[in-house]
Design a protein around this motif. Structure first.
Motif, short mmCIF file in Angstrom:
data_model
loop_
_atom_site.label_atom_id
_atom_site.label_comp_id
_atom_site.label_asym_id
_atom_site.label_seq_id
_atom_site.Cartn_x
_atom_site.Cartn_y
_atom_site.Cartn_z
N THR A 64 11.82 55.05 45.01
CA THR A 64 11.59 55.79 43.77
C THR A 64 12.87 55.94 42.97
OG1 THR A 64 9.75 57.03 44.71
CG2 THR A 64 10.82 57.97 42.79
N GLY A 65 13.95 56.36 43.65
CA GLY A 65 15.23 56.52 42.97
C GLY A 65 15.77 55.21 42.43
N MET A 66 15.60 54.13 43.19
CA MET A 66 16.10 52.81 42.78
C MET A 66 15.35 52.30 41.55
SD MET A 66 16.46 49.30 45.00
CE MET A 66 14.68 49.13 45.21
N ILE A 67 14.00 52.37 41.60
CA ILE A 67 13.19 51.86 40.50
C ILE A 67 13.38 52.71 39.24
CG2 ILE A 67 10.83 51.47 39.70
CD1 ILE A 67 10.09 50.83 42.62
N ALA A 68 13.41 54.03 39.42
CA ALA A 68 13.57 54.93 38.27
C ALA A 68 14.91 54.68 37.57
CB ALA A 68 13.48 56.38 38.72
N THR A 69 15.97 54.53 38.35
CA THR A 69 17.29 54.29 37.77
C THR A 69 17.36 52.94 37.09
OG1 THR A 69 18.29 55.64 39.52
CG2 THR A 69 19.77 54.24 38.26
N ALA A 70 16.74 51.93 37.70
CA ALA A 70 16.73 50.59 37.10
C ALA A 70 15.98 50.61 35.77
CB ALA A 70 16.10 49.59 38.05
N LEU A 71 14.93 51.42 35.68
CA LEU A 71 14.12 51.47 34.46
C LEU A 71 14.85 52.15 33.31
CD1 LEU A 71 10.52 52.28 35.76
CD2 LEU A 71 11.28 50.17 34.68
N VAL B 1 18.49 67.06 40.46
CA VAL B 1 19.12 68.37 40.66
C VAL B 1 18.26 69.46 40.04
CG1 VAL B 1 21.10 69.80 40.02
CG2 VAL B 1 21.47 67.49 40.86
N SER B 2 17.69 69.19 38.86
CA SER B 2 16.83 70.17 38.19
C SER B 2 15.58 70.47 39.01
CB SER B 2 16.44 69.65 36.80
OG SER B 2 17.58 69.43 36.01
N PHE B 3 14.97 69.42 39.58
CA PHE B 3 13.77 69.60 40.39
C PHE B 3 14.09 70.40 41.65
CE2 PHE B 3 10.44 66.21 39.08
CZ PHE B 3 10.60 66.59 37.75
N VAL B 4 15.22 70.12 42.27
CA VAL B 4 15.61 70.86 43.46
C VAL B 4 15.88 72.32 43.10
CG1 VAL B 4 17.37 71.11 45.26
CG2 VAL B 4 16.54 68.84 44.63
N SER B 5 16.56 72.53 41.97
CA SER B 5 16.86 73.89 41.53
C SER B 5 15.59 74.68 41.24
CB SER B 5 17.75 73.84 40.28
OG SER B 5 18.03 75.15 39.82
N ALA B 6 14.57 73.98 40.71
CA ALA B 6 13.31 74.64 40.37
C ALA B 6 12.39 74.79 41.57
CB ALA B 6 12.59 73.85 39.28
N GLY B 7 12.78 74.27 42.72
CA GLY B 7 11.96 74.36 43.92
C GLY B 7 10.84 73.35 43.98
N LEU B 8 10.84 72.38 43.07
CA LEU B 8 9.80 71.34 43.06
C LEU B 8 10.11 70.22 44.04
CD1 LEU B 8 9.28 71.08 39.19
CD2 LEU B 8 7.89 72.34 40.84
N LEU B 9 11.33 70.17 44.48
CA LEU B 9 11.78 69.11 45.39
C LEU B 9 12.72 69.70 46.41
CD1 LEU B 9 11.55 65.94 45.65
CD2 LEU B 9 13.68 65.83 44.35
N LYS B 10 12.50 69.36 47.68
CA LYS B 10 13.38 69.86 48.73
C LYS B 10 14.67 69.05 48.77
CE LYS B 10 9.63 71.52 51.71
NZ LYS B 10 8.99 71.41 53.03
N PHE B 11 15.73 69.71 49.20
CA PHE B 11 17.03 69.04 49.26
C PHE B 11 16.98 67.78 50.12
CE2 PHE B 11 20.91 68.87 52.04
CZ PHE B 11 21.68 68.12 51.16
N LYS B 12 16.34 67.86 51.28
CA LYS B 12 16.30 66.71 52.19
C LYS B 12 15.52 65.54 51.57
CE LYS B 12 17.04 69.08 56.57
NZ LYS B 12 16.57 69.29 57.97
N ASP B 13 14.51 65.85 50.77
CA ASP B 13 13.75 64.79 50.10
C ASP B 13 14.56 64.14 48.99
OD1 ASP B 13 11.52 65.24 51.69
OD2 ASP B 13 10.68 66.73 50.32
N ALA B 14 15.56 64.86 48.47
CA ALA B 14 16.38 64.33 47.39
C ALA B 14 17.39 63.29 47.89
CB ALA B 14 17.12 65.46 46.68
N ILE B 15 17.67 63.29 49.18
CA ILE B 15 18.66 62.36 49.73
C ILE B 15 18.26 60.91 49.46
CG2 ILE B 15 19.77 61.50 51.83
CD1 ILE B 15 20.76 64.22 50.96
N GLY B 16 17.00 60.59 49.69
CA GLY B 16 16.54 59.21 49.46
C GLY B 16 16.68 58.81 48.00
N ILE B 17 16.41 59.76 47.08
CA ILE B 17 16.55 59.47 45.65
C ILE B 17 18.00 59.15 45.31
CG2 ILE B 17 16.33 60.43 43.33
CD1 ILE B 17 14.01 62.10 44.31
#
Length: 315
Positions: free
Chosen positions: A52-59, A71-87
């Motif tokens: 997801t992170g690779m395709i989104a950045t390429a687009l 960072v905004s999604f993690v701050s808002a609680g919509l995304l967990k920190f550990k899930d953000a690592i892959g992005i």
């Protein structure tokens, strides 16, 4: 003369950033909502987050944009920190697609691209207008790169620039540091690498120094996520630090390998700009793939390391 050359250089720099802004705006208008949906819906496993992170950045041609949204999604609680690592890992790889694109020779088609982009921007249709913005931005970027090549050759005649290039060539760590600081100031690793490509094409830098600049740019680009995390929740700050530590560890790993890559990149291509682009891709791909199988462990390490540093500073 020196002032005129510097004015030419910074004019090209301004044109490059205007082009980047136009290109990003066009791609964002076409894919921004979809980008947020991807980041929110496809991050429940490290490999899915990575893709997801690779395709989104390429687009959208901007790792900074993807990192700020993350960072905004993690701050808002919509995304967990550990899930953000892959992005983060995927974003580092996705941003190299832009670098590879910059190495392509399209000078003969710039006039036609400008004309087509201006024509598309006359349409009220959002997709056509956005596509026109992107094409116009791309044209500006390549025009700026041509200007960089001419300015770089002339700038090399200045004593201060000659001394800086000489010191950079003699001390690779100095090159890494200068590149990191400059990239942090301008907040664009793509711009820095584009300038390095221009210097390389004019044979003003040895390949080893160019590779060191690429490594430094990968550290400097982390400043955007760090700035975005200011005033945010602690997990958002962990996300920004995870991006920073990833690139710092990667640079520590790759600095001793610079001579090896300088000697062997010619097996892939003899073109200096493509050698720089390929090295950027190799660096980000290897560092990301090393960490990806241990994404959760890396997240735990970032938590421990950040808390340890914070406790030490408070003392």
């Amino acid at each position: 003369m020196g002032m005129q050359l510097l004015l030419l250089f910074f004019s090209c720099f301004l044109l490059f950033f205007c082009g980047m802004a136009m290109m990003k705006y066009g791609f964002q208008q076409m894919s921004h909502r979809q980008l947020e949906k991807w980041l929110y819906n496809y991050t429940n496993a490290p490999i899915k987050s990575f893709l997801t992170g690779m395709i989104a950045t390429a687009l959208v041609h901007s790792s900074s944009l993807v990192m700020v949204i993350t960072v905004s999604f993690v701050s808002a609680g919509l995304l967990k920190f550990k899930d953000a690592i892959g992005i983060i890992l995927g974003s580092n790889v996705g941003t190299t697609f832009t670098t590879e694109f910059l190495a392509v020779e399209i000078d003969d088609y710039l006039g036609m691209m400008f004309a087509i982009s201006l024509l598309l921007m006359l349409f009220k249709n959002r997709i056509l207008f956005s596509l026109g913005c992107s094409c116009f931005g791309i044209s500006c970027i390549f025009l700026a790169l041509n200007g960089f090549e001419k300015a770089a050759f002339l700038l090399s005649d200045l004593q201060v620039m000659s001394d800086l290039l000489s010191k950079s060539s003699d001390h690779l760590l100095f090159s890494v540091g200068i590149s990191a600081v400059f990239t942090g100031i301008i907040q664009s690793s793509t711009a820095l690498i584009g300038i390095v490509m221009s210097f390389m094409n004019e044979q003003l830098l040895p390949l080893e120094t160019g590779l060191a600049f690429v490594l430094g740019a990968n550290i400097g680009t982390c400043i955007t996520a760090l700035l975005a995390s200011i005033g945010s929740k602690q997990e958002a700050k962990y996300t920004a630090f995870a991006h920073l530590w990833l690139n710092v560890f990667g640079v520590i790993l790759f600095v001793p390998l610079i001579p090896f890559f300088a000697n062997n990149l010619k097996l892939l291509t003899n073109e200096p700009d493509f050698q720089i682009a390929h090295f950027s891709l190799i660096f980000n791909l290897i560092t990301s793939l090393i960490i990806l199988p241990f994404a959760n462990q890396y997240a735990n390490f970032v938590l421990w390391w950040t808390k340890t540093i914070s406790a030490w500073i408070k003392k």
